[in-house]
Write a protein that holds these residues in place. Structure first.
Motif, PDB file in Angstrom:
ATOM      1  N   SER A  59      34.443  43.752  47.802  1.00  0.00           N
ATOM      2  CA  SER A  59      35.457  44.440  47.478  1.00  0.00           C
ATOM      3  C   SER A  59      35.374  45.382  46.248  1.00  0.00           C
ATOM      4  O   SER A  59      35.865  46.662  46.128  1.00  0.00           O
ATOM      5  N   THR A  60      34.964  44.692  45.156  1.00  0.00           N
ATOM      6  CA  THR A  60      34.534  45.350  44.043  1.00  0.00           C
ATOM      7  C   THR A  60      33.692  46.436  43.948  1.00  0.00           C
ATOM      8  O   THR A  60      34.106  47.607  43.251  1.00  0.00           O
ATOM      9  N   ILE A  61      32.527  46.323  44.682  1.00  0.00           N
ATOM     10  CA  ILE A  61      31.618  47.323  44.786  1.00  0.00           C
ATOM     11  C   ILE A  61      32.244  48.394  45.885  1.00  0.00           C
ATOM     12  O   ILE A  61      31.766  49.793  45.674  1.00  0.00           O
ATOM     13  N   ARG A  62      33.094  47.953  46.811  1.00  0.00           N
ATOM     14  CA  ARG A  62      33.635  49.105  47.763  1.00  0.00           C
ATOM     15  C   ARG A  62      34.494  50.066  47.007  1.00  0.00           C
ATOM     16  O   ARG A  62      34.644  51.270  47.265  1.00  0.00           O
ATOM     17  N   VAL A  63      35.540  49.456  46.143  1.00  0.00           N
ATOM     18  CA  VAL A  63      36.455  50.182  45.608  1.00  0.00           C
ATOM     19  C   VAL A  63      36.056  51.463  44.753  1.00  0.00           C
ATOM     20  O   VAL A  63      35.149  51.335  43.968  1.00  0.00           O
ATOM     21  N   LYS A  64      36.480  52.420  45.126  1.00  0.00           N
ATOM     22  CA  LYS A  64      36.204  53.925  44.197  1.00  0.00           C
ATOM     23  C   LYS A  64      37.424  54.223  43.546  1.00  0.00           C
ATOM     24  O   LYS A  64      38.339  53.298  43.343  1.00  0.00           O
ATOM     25  N   GLY A  65      37.238  55.270  42.902  1.00  0.00           N
ATOM     26  CA  GLY A  65      38.660  55.661  42.092  1.00  0.00           C
ATOM     27  C   GLY A  65      40.013  55.730  42.590  1.00  0.00           C
ATOM     28  O   GLY A  65      40.486  56.794  42.587  1.00  0.00           O
ATOM     29  N   THR A  66      40.333  54.876  43.479  1.00  0.00           N
ATOM     30  CA  THR A  66      41.801  54.842  43.890  1.00  0.00           C
ATOM     31  C   THR A  66      42.770  54.417  42.911  1.00  0.00           C
ATOM     32  O   THR A  66      42.524  53.710  41.995  1.00  0.00           O
ATOM     33  N   ALA A  67      44.152  54.574  43.096  1.00  0.00           N
ATOM     34  CA  ALA A  67      45.173  54.506  42.326  1.00  0.00           C
ATOM     35  C   ALA A  67      45.217  52.592  42.168  1.00  0.00           C
ATOM     36  O   ALA A  67      45.312  52.009  43.191  1.00  0.00           O
ATOM     37  N   ARG A  68      45.331  52.106  41.112  1.00  0.00           N
ATOM     38  CA  ARG A  68      45.358  50.723  40.938  1.00  0.00           C
ATOM     39  C   ARG A  68      46.944  50.469  40.532  1.00  0.00           C
ATOM     40  O   ARG A  68      47.773  51.148  39.869  1.00  0.00           O
ATOM     41  N   ILE A  69      47.095  49.203  40.558  1.00  0.00           N
ATOM     42  CA  ILE A  69      48.522  48.468  40.416  1.00  0.00           C
ATOM     43  C   ILE A  69      48.395  47.482  39.418  1.00  0.00           C
ATOM     44  O   ILE A  69      47.937  46.245  39.927  1.00  0.00           O
ATOM     45  N   ASP A  70      48.717  47.632  38.137  1.00  0.00           N
ATOM     46  CA  ASP A  70      48.530  46.610  37.412  1.00  0.00           C
ATOM     47  C   ASP A  70      49.342  45.396  37.437  1.00  0.00           C
ATOM     48  O   ASP A  70      48.597  44.361  37.292  1.00  0.00           O
ATOM     49  N   GLN A  71      50.524  45.417  37.777  1.00  0.00           N
ATOM     50  CA  GLN A  71      51.192  44.250  37.910  1.00  0.00           C
ATOM     51  C   GLN A  71      50.636  43.366  39.176  1.00  0.00           C
ATOM     52  O   GLN A  71      50.734  42.303  38.944  1.00  0.00           O
ATOM     53  N   ILE A  72      50.100  43.813  40.439  1.00  0.00           N
ATOM     54  CA  ILE A  72      49.319  43.181  41.309  1.00  0.00           C
ATOM     55  C   ILE A  72      48.037  42.465  40.772  1.00  0.00           C
ATOM     56  O   ILE A  72      47.822  41.428  41.003  1.00  0.00           O
ATOM     57  N   GLU A  73      47.390  43.332  40.084  1.00  0.00           N
ATOM     58  CA  GLU A  73      46.129  42.799  39.449  1.00  0.00           C
ATOM     59  C   GLU A  73      46.363  41.617  38.599  1.00  0.00           C
ATOM     60  O   GLU A  73      45.592  40.587  38.565  1.00  0.00           O
ATOM     61  N   LYS A  74      47.582  41.720  37.948  1.00  0.00           N
ATOM     62  CA  LYS A  74      47.856  40.711  36.935  1.00  0.00           C
ATOM     63  C   LYS A  74      48.201  39.485  37.749  1.00  0.00           C
ATOM     64  O   LYS A  74      47.779  38.180  37.573  1.00  0.00           O
ATOM     65  N   THR A  75      48.822  39.584  38.821  1.00  0.00           N
ATOM     66  CA  THR A  75      49.115  38.247  39.666  1.00  0.00           C
ATOM     67  C   THR A  75      47.998  37.614  40.332  1.00  0.00           C
ATOM     68  O   THR A  75      47.961  36.686  40.535  1.00  0.00           O
ATOM     69  N   ILE A  76      46.931  38.551  40.747  1.00  0.00           N
ATOM     70  CA  ILE A  76      45.636  38.244  41.710  1.00  0.00           C
ATOM     71  C   ILE A  76      44.866  37.516  40.399  1.00  0.00           C
ATOM     72  O   ILE A  76      44.318  36.543  40.731  1.00  0.00           O
ATOM     73  N   SER A  77      44.789  37.980  39.378  1.00  0.00           N
ATOM     74  CA  SER A  77      44.131  37.439  38.203  1.00  0.00           C
ATOM     75  C   SER A  77      44.809  35.727  37.963  1.00  0.00           C
ATOM     76  O   SER A  77      44.083  34.992  37.763  1.00  0.00           O
ATOM     77  N   GLU A  78      46.115  35.784  38.035  1.00  0.00           N
ATOM     78  CA  GLU A  78      46.690  34.431  37.943  1.00  0.00           C
ATOM     79  C   GLU A  78      46.565  33.391  38.818  1.00  0.00           C
ATOM     80  O   GLU A  78      46.127  32.273  38.807  1.00  0.00           O
ATOM     81  N   MET A  79      46.631  34.246  40.026  1.00  0.00           N
ATOM     82  CA  MET A  79      46.255  33.332  41.357  1.00  0.00           C
ATOM     83  C   MET A  79      44.778  32.756  41.291  1.00  0.00           C
ATOM     84  O   MET A  79      44.516  31.583  41.747  1.00  0.00           O
ATOM     85  N   SER A  80      43.808  33.482  40.934  1.00  0.00           N
ATOM     86  CA  SER A  80      42.603  33.106  40.894  1.00  0.00           C
ATOM     87  C   SER A  80      42.400  32.096  39.905  1.00  0.00           C
ATOM     88  O   SER A  80      41.473  31.116  40.223  1.00  0.00           O
ATOM     89  N   ASP A  81      42.981  32.266  38.587  1.00  0.00           N
ATOM     90  CA  ASP A  81      42.763  31.078  37.556  1.00  0.00           C
ATOM     91  C   ASP A  81      43.268  29.929  38.259  1.00  0.00           C
ATOM     92  O   ASP A  81      42.667  28.757  38.044  1.00  0.00           O
ATOM     93  N   TYR A  82      44.490  29.788  39.018  1.00  0.00           N
ATOM     94  CA  TYR A  82      45.257  28.536  39.522  1.00  0.00           C
ATOM     95  C   TYR A  82      44.050  28.001  40.811  1.00  0.00           C
ATOM     96  O   TYR A  82      43.988  26.665  40.844  1.00  0.00           O
ATOM     97  N   VAL A  83      43.559  28.877  41.688  1.00  0.00           N
ATOM     98  CA  VAL A  83      42.602  28.543  42.493  1.00  0.00           C
ATOM     99  C   VAL A  83      41.384  27.975  41.768  1.00  0.00           C
ATOM    100  O   VAL A  83      40.854  26.928  42.184  1.00  0.00           O
TER     101      VAL A  83
END
Length: 231
Positions: free
Chosen positions: A104-128
């Protein structure tokens, strides 16, 4: 002589499984780090290293079958070999999901990002990742009580997923420019949620290793026993 060789082989199985688990834990962590930081080089490293994870699983399975065929183990020894075979398969699938996040990282191009969602994904990843690391320790100790506690952590993973899902859908509705990145967020969160499910599977195998019973954790339903395998 034969017994000491068998015990050495068992120890090697344990060690190889733990090593494979640490590789998967590292892959999960790096895949999400690469995604949040848009680091395609790190993502490529995760994808390239997955071959080593797959090789570990093949070696473990081959050695397990060999030990069953040559030594005809019973009771706890057989349970140990079955646990390694089943749990290493779960680890391999976890590694596959880490690769999907990296892709997904390699596929993503310059699309609009959502910082709030990315923060939650990062927290979820740490927990997993914490779940993955804890389940490896529980496995080494054959600690069924810890395994049951770790399995309950999966509820929090599901909560993270639900939060990311509902917030992402709202952002996508409010701002069509976030639709492409939003769809990716949903995929990444789903991959992490599945990794949590596989950790729960390994928890169930730890309980089996300790007791000889296959029990579905996060549920009141018992699936029965495999004691006949151990007689």
């Amino acid at each position: 002589m034969l017994r000491s060789q068998f015990e050495e082989d068992l120890l090697n199985l344990h060690n190889q499984f733990y090593e494979m688990g640490m590789m998967v834990s590292d892959a999960v962590s790096k895949s999400v780090s690469s995604y949040i930081a848009h680091d395609k080089q790190l993502a490529k490293e995760v994808i390239d290293r997955d071959e080593q994870v797959n090789e570990h699983e093949v070696k473990l399975e081959k050695k397990s079958f060999e030990m069953i065929a040559l030594q005809q183990p019973v009771t706890t020894d057989l349970r140990t070999i079955i646990t390694v075979m089943k749990a290493s398969s779960d680890l391999e699938r976890m590694g596959d999901h880490a690769v999907s996040i990296a892709k997904s990282t390699i596929r993503v191009k310059g699309t609009a990002r959502i910082d709030q969602i990315e923060k939650t994904i990062s927290e979820m990843s740490d927990y997993v990742k914490k779940m993955v690391d804890n389940v490896l320790i529980a496995y080494v100790k054959t600690d069924q009580e810890d395994a049951q506690v770790i399995a309950k952590m999966d509820k929090q993973v599901n909560q993270y997923y639900n939060e990311i899902y509902s917030n992402t859908i709202k952002f996508m509705q409010d701002n069509p420019e976030t639709v492409v990145s939003g769809a990716d967020y949903l995929n990444v969160a789903q991959y992490l949620e599945r990794i949590g499910d596989y950790v729960t599977n390994i928890c169930e195998w730890i309980v089996y290793l300790a007791t000889g019973k296959i029990t579905e954790l996060n549920s009141n339903r018992q699936l029965g026993e495999l004691d006949e395998l151990s007689e």
